[in-house]
Scaffold this active site. Structure first.
Site, PDB file in Angstrom:
ATOM      1  N   HIS A 212       0.862  -1.080   0.057  1.00  0.00           N
ATOM      2  CA  HIS A 212      -0.083   0.043   0.029  1.00  0.00           C
ATOM      3  C   HIS A 212       0.984   1.286  -0.031  1.00  0.00           C
ATOM      4  O   HIS A 212       1.567   1.477   0.986  1.00  0.00           O
ATOM      5  CB  HIS A 212      -1.031  -0.071   1.257  1.00  0.00           C
ATOM      6  CG  HIS A 212      -1.539   1.450   1.517  1.00  0.00           C
ATOM      7  ND1 HIS A 212      -2.316   1.566   2.846  1.00  0.00           N
ATOM      8  CD2 HIS A 212      -1.937   2.261   0.834  1.00  0.00           C
ATOM      9  CE1 HIS A 212      -2.797   2.818   2.626  1.00  0.00           C
ATOM     10  NE2 HIS A 212      -2.792   3.508   1.418  1.00  0.00           N
ATOM     11  N   HIS A 214       1.233   4.987  -2.355  1.00  0.00           N
ATOM     12  CA  HIS A 214       0.733   6.024  -3.427  1.00  0.00           C
ATOM     13  C   HIS A 214       1.999   6.442  -4.204  1.00  0.00           C
ATOM     14  O   HIS A 214       3.076   6.882  -3.781  1.00  0.00           O
ATOM     15  CB  HIS A 214       0.029   7.195  -2.661  1.00  0.00           C
ATOM     16  CG  HIS A 214      -1.235   6.848  -1.935  1.00  0.00           C
ATOM     17  ND1 HIS A 214      -2.099   6.372  -2.572  1.00  0.00           N
ATOM     18  CD2 HIS A 214      -1.307   6.525  -0.584  1.00  0.00           C
ATOM     19  CE1 HIS A 214      -3.075   5.820  -1.606  1.00  0.00           C
ATOM     20  NE2 HIS A 214      -2.690   5.825  -0.284  1.00  0.00           N
ATOM     21  N   HIS A 503      -5.290  -0.582   5.480  1.00  0.00           N
ATOM     22  CA  HIS A 503      -5.771  -0.215   7.090  1.00  0.00           C
ATOM     23  C   HIS A 503      -6.451  -0.964   7.861  1.00  0.00           C
ATOM     24  O   HIS A 503      -6.011  -1.783   8.528  1.00  0.00           O
ATOM     25  CB  HIS A 503      -6.326   1.161   6.881  1.00  0.00           C
ATOM     26  CG  HIS A 503      -5.632   2.320   6.409  1.00  0.00           C
ATOM     27  ND1 HIS A 503      -4.377   2.518   6.958  1.00  0.00           N
ATOM     28  CD2 HIS A 503      -5.873   3.211   5.231  1.00  0.00           C
ATOM     29  CE1 HIS A 503      -3.824   3.614   6.185  1.00  0.00           C
ATOM     30  NE2 HIS A 503      -4.641   3.858   5.356  1.00  0.00           N
ATOM     31  N   ASP A 558       2.380   3.372   2.883  1.00  0.00           N
ATOM     32  CA  ASP A 558       1.448   4.313   2.368  1.00  0.00           C
ATOM     33  C   ASP A 558       2.124   5.749   1.640  1.00  0.00           C
ATOM     34  O   ASP A 558       1.799   5.800   0.631  1.00  0.00           O
ATOM     35  CB  ASP A 558       0.685   4.831   3.834  1.00  0.00           C
ATOM     36  CG  ASP A 558      -0.913   5.680   3.483  1.00  0.00           C
ATOM     37  OD1 ASP A 558      -0.949   5.720   2.262  1.00  0.00           O
ATOM     38  OD2 ASP A 558      -1.650   5.754   4.378  1.00  0.00           O
ATOM     39  N   ASP A 559       2.691   6.547   2.567  1.00  0.00           N
ATOM     40  CA  ASP A 559       3.140   7.672   1.845  1.00  0.00           C
ATOM     41  C   ASP A 559       4.723   7.722   2.454  1.00  0.00           C
ATOM     42  O   ASP A 559       4.780   8.733   3.304  1.00  0.00           O
ATOM     43  CB  ASP A 559       2.489   8.922   2.383  1.00  0.00           C
ATOM     44  CG  ASP A 559       1.044   8.768   1.909  1.00  0.00           C
ATOM     45  OD1 ASP A 559       0.709   8.936   0.659  1.00  0.00           O
ATOM     46  OD2 ASP A 559       0.233   8.278   2.817  1.00  0.00           O
ATOM     47  N   GLN A 562       5.681  11.696   3.288  1.00  0.00           N
ATOM     48  CA  GLN A 562       4.908  12.172   4.543  1.00  0.00           C
ATOM     49  C   GLN A 562       5.508  11.358   5.648  1.00  0.00           C
ATOM     50  O   GLN A 562       5.471  12.250   6.704  1.00  0.00           O
ATOM     51  CB  GLN A 562       3.489  12.104   4.442  1.00  0.00           C
ATOM     52  CG  GLN A 562       2.747  13.263   3.715  1.00  0.00           C
ATOM     53  CD  GLN A 562       2.802  12.996   2.219  1.00  0.00           C
ATOM     54  OE1 GLN A 562       2.692  11.852   1.792  1.00  0.00           O
ATOM     55  NE2 GLN A 562       2.685  13.941   1.455  1.00  0.00           N
TER      56      GLN A 562
END
Lengths: 653, 653
Positions: A212, A214, A503, A558-559, A562
């Protein structure tokens, strides 16, 4: 490479395991023989739910656990008697052969299909007709109508909310967790011993998939910073956008922002999520904008802009390069299709092929944000049906006739799944029930509910998959963002429609659903660092409990843009989990194994990564010399699941 | 490079800060004006303790906070009026000039000292006499006798255990923590704004020092694995040890262990600490042995073996190379001197110089394990005095006359400090009091207490430093492992004798001492990942509270070999701390700044890294364009400390 066990050892390890953890459970199961009607009703409900999911997965052609299926079909035979373990000893290389250089198959002629069907979209869902204007049964049997979906959804709501069943599932889950801990107390050293006895293989050189992530945030902040700085220096005079008819160069753009290449630092870039993003998914979305400027997001991490997505392609390929160097780390990045324009798919395909955005270490998924309300407000679309039209029409058309858009046809061959994303915590003003308008009548300013989206996405994907399967094309898995925030009932949609989810945190609030996720082995790709920044502190994340209970969890980032600081985001994610939750090397390797199983990489590649029997769910499918997961652990998981299912299905007729 | 503020801005930021957090504290301080005798007694005790530490730091020539000192000396003047901030605007480069290639000064003639003194060791402590056989006052004034140390220790024990004082300190510490949180609520955005306004600089390109790391475990497990594999392949026929008169090659050694290069993996290597090391420091020490074999530890991560420490030198230099590539990351690795042989120092020096184990990104410390009992049992020494003799005699002799051992003389120029290490949780059978035998009479089989070691180490180092200072040589800081496990009173020894400490976890059990550490700004190098594996779960580590209160904490890795997974151990350590504790970018940079200040790198290097006024403790000493720490934060810390000290010293005459 030879595997270091044979079937005799296998049996003995399996027996040893039984002896070690089995004895205390005898009572637990024998007690079930004289139970009341209440418990039988609970079992019936669980079976009903499992059968429903099975039906939905059959419809969409997505993964359903073989073991669970064999119970539904009343033909459960322990795998020991079926699989042929000796096959594993064939000397298969761990590394798949190099893929052909023409991965986009540009030199392969497009297939020619005899039958070209008539495609119609009725009430938002594609239907396929023959030349006579009749529904083609071959496909139409996969059609899911709205009334049925709503009925099934209500049924699961009822099951999930049933008091006695909640108690039962809660207790079963506690039992599973305790059983695992007991198992570990007896077998931890044995597991380590099994791992040590494997030549060469360790956590560093087993395959791990970031299930997962992006694409637009797959590089870390330092990487994006360096990339932007480099471009500021080398492409100062490149025209990068047009505003009010005026062409603006990279230099002018940054001059307007009053920034010199030397000045730029990660603080100014400001894409990292710090504590001020907690419970602020709205704010978090702004973190995708470098220096808070959506212009820069559009320029550097978008596929559709004045420079044709050139920079995004370049930076992604740098990410791929790093992965290829790492060799054992893989990712499944999400690219966006928004659904506000008809030519998005076509442009995306052209972008990918033109820039050759491809890697052996990556498999793309498509993410569709749920942003009807925004497009509606901006007058990009006038009703919900247009959104569906923009998203699905190109897919059906190109499947019907590849010549309509050869690039898209080829691009789709490299796509493994579809994801649906957005801030789940936004309030849902419009519920989905029989009174909700059909897509072409849906003109409300508010976004429809999560369930509404899911029904229309799923039913179209199911139909599309049936269509593609009939043409021997790859199909798409439906892998949702679900259970991160917002209403826990989003997980009910996922239970029915999704192959796996990202999630799933809110499963901790729904014991029945959590138990059903366990029984049906639904993949849950968890990103505790992301959760830590956005919704739940790290030490309260349910991942370690899920893992103990035997849910099919994997770790993902995820990211990285970030959340991560180092160059190796996935390893950083593992490192933190291992440290904070004191995971053992076996736990780590089990998470990695789950991630490979959940991923959309092709079977022939998984065959190399995991061994030829990888589809077997017992230890017979496990090749420790490739996965570094001890057979002992796999056997424990398998037998525990079989025990649970036996328990539930004992009165099933 | 120019700094982006001037003294006017400085003043205004300082005032702004006052306005923001100051108002609520007025009451707190005014209330102190009419307080009772009890509180005055508490203040007297605090001052007494601070003065004692000051005396000890003066004696050993180690760091003592300038601000605190100025209160003791009743000459406190706010730094605004003294430092000349404008000096900061001189265009100093951030990078120190390249060091001369002859860092060991092999081409520089040894100094010739006119006076050669007579060295005697009396009751375990070196004393320096002139030709007439008289104590040289210049040095002898630094002599610390045992009776005084025991008295001072008892005094601090009394102070630390005083009931009313404990309450007061506990409340002050709570107050400090709340004050910081209040400050943050008002100023967090301003801090970020200050950081964003700095050109180029961000967390990635500020200097960070790993202030606590052991050389033998400074590479991660994957690194050591690869290194060993490579050596197995390339040096198969190299003789690596001699056993019972027989020479054994690398190939034979591994053949004896039944291991092929291809087989080896991190599971077999087995140096990583998993949960089974928790509260098992004894077990943890075995983790230093690759494959559980002390032979391999000796071969690969020891300086003194059959191959002359060649492999250890090579692998360390690989670690250095990676640091140099990272540019901004530095380490202070510990090399061991055991004290069971006289020629250890000499051999270590020769090893370092021969293999040129040196880097701009590294500064060695020497660690001395407290293993008297083991050497005694093995009959390597017969009494404690021999241990002291082995450790200190070479140092005094070479300081007295460099020609005794030119290599050691040169090697010592590169050493910045001395550390004392061992499992603190081992029970101490022998207490240190006036009845404890002097070193030459200490022949007990049991290890003496921590305090006993500390007194003899400290008093010798104090004397040595005085001696070296008189000869214009570098002196050594005394930087102890303390407060990790075992009796919290070890921290009392550290309070008296140590410049800074590693761990300090147990300060959370001693509010008085914690407050004293705050007031005297004693450096605490914390390694939460190490602690998590060994003594306290990550989320219960007191680091975030210490940081909030304003204690001088830094982050360090301790043993990347045992605890870290990625290639960037220090970044991994930061990453986990940032995520789990939700640290802000300012917090991260403050930790990094603390680490540079605590480190033993030379002043002229710190000058480049931090700015020319780095010794000022207020914002005047801060150059945000180098440290990326906002002046606002430094001002808050400085003014808070001054407020606390003012409070305590108000009745000081």
């Amino acid at each position: 490479m030879s595997t270091n066990y044979n079937s005799i050892e296998k049996e003995s390890s399996s027996k040893r395991n039984k002896r070690d953890v089995g004895s205390v459970f005898v009572e637990s199961f024998s007690s079930s023989s004289n139970k009341g009607n209440n418990e039988q009703a609970s079992e019936r409900q669980l079976i009903e739910a499992i059968k429903l999911r099975h039906e939905y997965m059959e419809r969409s052609g997505n993964f359903f656990s073989k073991t669970t299926k064999s119970f539904i079909e009343k033909r459960f035979v322990p795998e020991q008697q079926k699989c042929n373990k000796s096959k594993m000893n064939t000397n298969t290389s761990y590394n798949p052969p190099e893929p052909p250089p023409d991965h986009w198959m540009l030199n392969t002629p497009l297939p020619h299909y005899e039958k070209i069907f008539t495609l119609t979209r009725e009430d938002g869902v594609y239907r396929i007709k023959n030349v006579l204007g009749e529904y083609v049964y071959e496909f139409d049997k996969f059609f899911l109508n709205k009334t049925k979906y709503l009925k099934d959804y209500e049924k699961i709501v009822g099951i999930v909310s049933d008091g006695p069943l909640k108690s039962l599932c809660y207790r079963r889950l506690c039992y599973l967790q305790n059983k695992f801990q007991l198992y570990l107390l007896r077998n931890e050293q044995r597991e380590l011993h099994e791992q040590k006895s494997v030549r060469h293989r360790d956590f560093y050189n087993i395959r791990k998939v970031d299930t997962h992530i992006h694409a637009a945030s797959s590089m870390n902040q330092k990487h994006l910073l360096r990339f932007i700085k480099r471009k500021m220096k080398t492409e100062n005079d490149t025209v990068v956008l047009e505003k009010d008819g005026k062409k603006i160069t990279m230099g002018e753009l940054f001059k307007g922002l009053n920034i010199e290449p030397y000045d730029l630092n990660v603080d100014i870039l400001d894409v990292h999520a710090y504590k001020n993003a907690f419970h602020r998914l709205d704010k978090f979305n702004h973190k995708y904008n470098p220096i808070g400027e959506s212009t820069l997001r559009k320029l550097f991490v978008s596929t559709d802009n004045y420079v044709g997505g050139k920079y995004f392609a370049e930076v992604l390929k740098e990410v791929f390069k790093e992965l290829e160097d790492s060799k054992y780390q893989h990712i499944e990045p999400r690219l966006s299709i928004y659904g506000h324009k008809k030519n998005e798919w076509s442009k995306l395909a052209k972008w990918a092929i033109k820039h050759d955005v491809w890697s052996t270490n990556s498999k793309f998924l498509i993410q569709i944000p749920r942003l009807y309300d925004i497009y509606k407000e901006k007058k990009l679309i006038s009703n919900f049906d247009q959104l569906l039209d923009n998203i699905f029409t190109p897919l059906f058309e190109v499947t019907n006739n590849p010549n309509v858009d050869p690039d898209l046809f080829r691009f789709l061959m490299q796509i493994t799944g579809i994801d649906s994303v957005d801030d789940e915590s936004k309030h849902e003003y419009i519920q989905f029930d029989k009174f909700t308008p059909n897509p072409n009548d849906y003109v409300d300013a508010e976004n429809p509910s999560y369930t509404y989206y899911m029904y229309y996405f799923y039913s179209n994907i199911a139909m599309l998959n049936a269509f593609r399967k009939s043409r021997n094309l790859n199909t798409f898995s439906f892998r949702l963002h679900s259970g991160e925030a917002g209403h826990p009932h989003h997980l009910i949609d996922s239970f029915l429609t999704a192959e796996s989810i990202s999630h799933g945190l809110l499963l901790r609030k729904l014991p029945v659903l959590q138990y059903l996720f366990y029984l049906t082995k639904i993949g849950i790709s968890m990103s505790p660092l992301s959760n830590n920044s956005l919704v739940i502190p790290y030490n309260r994340n349910p991942l370690p409990q899920f893992l103990m209970k035997g849910l099919n969890v994997s770790l993902s980032t995820d990211d990285p843009l970030q959340f991560h600081l180092t160059k190796e985001a996935l390893m950083e994610e593992y490192s933190i989990a291992v440290q904070v939750w004191k995971l053992s090397p076996t736990d780590m390797c089990e998470l990695a194994l789950n991630s490979v199983r959940q991923s959309g990489f092709e079977d022939n590649i998984k065959h190399y990564w995991l061994g030829p029997n990888f589809k077997c769910e017992s230890a017979l499918g496990n090749d420790i010399s490739k996965t570094n997961v001890p057979d002992l652990r796999i056997t424990f998981r398998y037998e525990t699941l079989v025990d649970e299912l036996t328990h539930i299905f004992q009165n099933y007729k």
